[in-house]
Design an enzyme around this catalytic site. Structure first.
Site, PDB file in Angstrom:
ATOM      1  CG  ASP A 228      55.859  48.746 -19.449  1.00  8.42           C
ATOM      2  OD1 ASP A 228      54.772  48.496 -20.003  1.00  8.42           O
ATOM      3  OD2 ASP A 228      56.957  48.344 -19.887  1.00  8.42           O
ATOM      4  CG  ASP A 230      58.857  48.394 -15.049  1.00 11.33           C
ATOM      5  OD1 ASP A 230      58.472  49.162 -15.946  1.00 11.33           O
ATOM      6  OD2 ASP A 230      59.277  47.237 -15.261  1.00 11.33           O
ATOM      7  CD1 TRP A 290      59.174  40.902 -21.562  1.00 14.00           C
ATOM      8  CD2 TRP A 290      60.379  40.479 -23.397  1.00 14.00           C
ATOM      9  NE1 TRP A 290      60.019  41.951 -21.744  1.00 14.00           N
ATOM     10  CE2 TRP A 290      60.774  41.729 -22.870  1.00 14.00           C
ATOM     11  CE3 TRP A 290      61.001  40.018 -24.563  1.00 14.00           C
ATOM     12  CZ2 TRP A 290      61.764  42.524 -23.442  1.00 14.00           C
ATOM     13  CZ3 TRP A 290      61.986  40.804 -25.148  1.00 14.00           C
ATOM     14  CH2 TRP A 290      62.357  42.038 -24.572  1.00 14.00           C
ATOM     15  CD  GLU A 293      54.576  43.910 -26.043  1.00 14.53           C
ATOM     16  OE1 GLU A 293      55.237  42.895 -26.308  1.00 14.53           O
ATOM     17  OE2 GLU A 293      54.972  44.803 -25.278  1.00 14.53           O
ATOM     18  CG  ASP A 294      57.477  46.779 -27.816  1.00 11.87           C
ATOM     19  OD1 ASP A 294      57.610  45.758 -28.525  1.00 11.87           O
ATOM     20  OD2 ASP A 294      58.335  47.136 -26.985  1.00 11.87           O
ATOM     21  CG  MET A 320      62.263  49.487 -15.462  1.00 16.38           C
ATOM     22  SD  MET A 320      62.697  48.236 -16.682  1.00 16.38           S
ATOM     23  CE  MET A 320      61.740  48.783 -18.048  1.00 16.38           C
ATOM     24  CG  HIS A 323      61.776  44.134 -13.490  1.00 10.52           C
ATOM     25  ND1 HIS A 323      61.587  43.185 -14.462  1.00 10.52           N
ATOM     26  CD2 HIS A 323      61.585  45.331 -14.105  1.00 10.52           C
ATOM     27  CE1 HIS A 323      61.279  43.768 -15.603  1.00 10.52           C
ATOM     28  NE2 HIS A 323      61.288  45.078 -15.418  1.00 10.52           N
ATOM     29  NE  ARG A 325      62.239  38.362 -20.071  1.00 11.12           N
ATOM     30  CZ  ARG A 325      62.850  39.503 -20.365  1.00 11.12           C
ATOM     31  NH1 ARG A 325      62.427  40.636 -19.847  1.00 11.12           N
ATOM     32  NH2 ARG A 325      63.864  39.526 -21.180  1.00 11.12           N
TER      33      ARG A 325
END
Ligand code: UDH
Ligand code: MN
Length: 378
Positions: A228, A230, A290, A293-294, A320, A323, A325
């Site tokens: 990712d 971030d 979102w 998927e992981d 991270m 942030h 969404r």
């Protein structure tokens, strides 16, 4: 064509001297041979036999010379041609080049990089500018955010793949910290930012598949770190390389109180070798928006009989960038339901069914940006 590390031009005086010797002996050999042909009628028998003996002796000496290792200095141009054609593996290439140059080959990089710092202080300072980042990161980088260690041959060719859209500020921090870390880790690496073109629903896993395919078009990577944008590691001993089993690297994120949010979590930053990735048919292409998927990636791995390896939670700490969404990446409540079908769908949904349209490839000095239309449903 992969951009290869510059190899030094032959500069060895001894090698040049050997070259001239070889050329003159060859000329002398031809001269004698011609004498023998043209004047054979005018020569007496004894002189003819003498010349033949000299020619035979010279042929023998030339054969020995050509058979000898150092005679290859003469042929470096031809070897360079086959190197350019990519016919020789990297390690062998370096050793051949060094032989031509009369220098000793670069050693392989040690298993544990010597210059690591351990725990790092990570601050996402708002005042950090992109030109600060360029100044502190560009050293020894090749175009497109490529790097190879200068004094040893890296044992890991790693494509770092980042799913991306509209996170310029996060990318800036990532580049600021990760380039120096990856250099210290002595990785032969490239940074690939996979930008989802347009405003359609985001699809992290599909972008990662695109990164795999596109990075392999540029270089023979054998390991893929999917990160990712971030997430920055807080300890450079968390090595960006592949292991015997797929690796989950971001095991202790600040966002989750420096622990795993749940047992089989496989998000944030993971590393898979080419073989491991192909075994699971890459990642799913059908998780839009979102979530989950992981978890599908994790299921694919266990369904193929592999385990997940992890660093301990001290080495696997990550910070991270805070942030909200993003728009067009809202939680998709349909996604978790798909996990029931992973066993059925994984062999037909993945790298073997990936369809996308490449829009543009931009070579920045710090990264390669791949702008791609992944045919989002809306
Ligand atoms: N991303 C973008 N732009 C977007 C959306 C996502 O670049 O508009 C990329 C970016 O690399 C980001 C990654 O996708 O870091 C993941 O999205 P996120 O940062 O919104 O995800 P989040 O921080 O993930 O929520 C933390 C772990 C979630 C737990 C997983 C449960 N399965
Ligand atoms: Mn995030």
């Amino acid at each position: 064509m992969p951009s290869d590390q510059e190899y030094r031009k032959p500069n060895n005086k001894l090698a040049d001297w050997r070259d001239s010797c070889l050329h003159s002996s060859f000329a002398f050999y031809l001269f004698l041979f011609r004498c023998l042909i043209y004047f054979r009628a005018k020569m007496n028998r004894l002189l003819r036999i003498f010349l033949i003996v000299v020619l035979l002796a010279l042929s023998f000496m030339l054969a020995v010379w050509l058979n000898n290792d150092h005679s290859y200095t003469h042929g470096h141009r031809y070897a360079e041609l086959s190197i350019v054609a990519g016919m020789i593996p990297e390690e062998q290439k370096q050793s051949i080049i060094s032989k031509f140059n009369g220098s000793s080959p670069l050693p392989p990089c040690p298993p544990t990089p010597p210059g690591l710092e351990g725990p790092l202080r990570i601050e996402f300072e708002w005042s950090r500018s992109m030109s600060d980042v360029r100044n502190s990161s560009r050293e020894n980088l090749q175009e497109g955010g490529r790097y190879k260690p200068l004094d040893c041959i890296a044992q890991h060719k790693v494509a770092v793949i980042i799913p991306y859209r509209n996170r310029k500020d996060h990318l800036k921090h990532w580049l600021y910290y990760l380039h120096p870390i990856l250099k210290r880790q002595q990785v032969d690496y490239g940074v690939y930012v996979i930008n989802q073109h347009g405003e359609g629903t985001f699809n992290r896993a599909k972008l990662l598949n695109v990164g795999y395919v596109e990075s392999l078009k540029e270089y023979a990577y054998d390991c893929f770190v999917f990160s990712d944008v971030d997430l920055v590691p807080m300890d450079d001993r968390n090595l960006y390389r592949c292991h015997g089993e797929p690796r989950h690297m971001a095991v202790a994120m600040d966002k989750f109180g420096f622990q795993m949010p749940y047992k089989n979590y496989f998000g944030g930053v993971v590393a898979l070798s080419r073989v491991q990735y192909m075994r699971i048919n890459g990642f799913p292409n059908n998780y839009w928006g979102w979530g989950a998927e992981d978890d599908d990636m994790h299921k694919r791995i266990t369904l193929k009989g592999m385990a997940v390896s992890r660093p301990d939670s001290r080495l696997g700490m990550y910070k991270m960038v805070r942030h909200l969404r993003d728009t067009h990446n809202e939680v998709n409540p349909q996604n978790p339901g798909q996990l029931h079908n992973t066993a059925k769908t994984m062999n037909s949904d993945g790298i073997n069914s990936l369809i996308y349209s490449l829009i543009k490839i931009e070579k920045d000095e710090l990264y390669t940006m791949i702008d791609v239309d992944i045919h989002a449903p809306n």
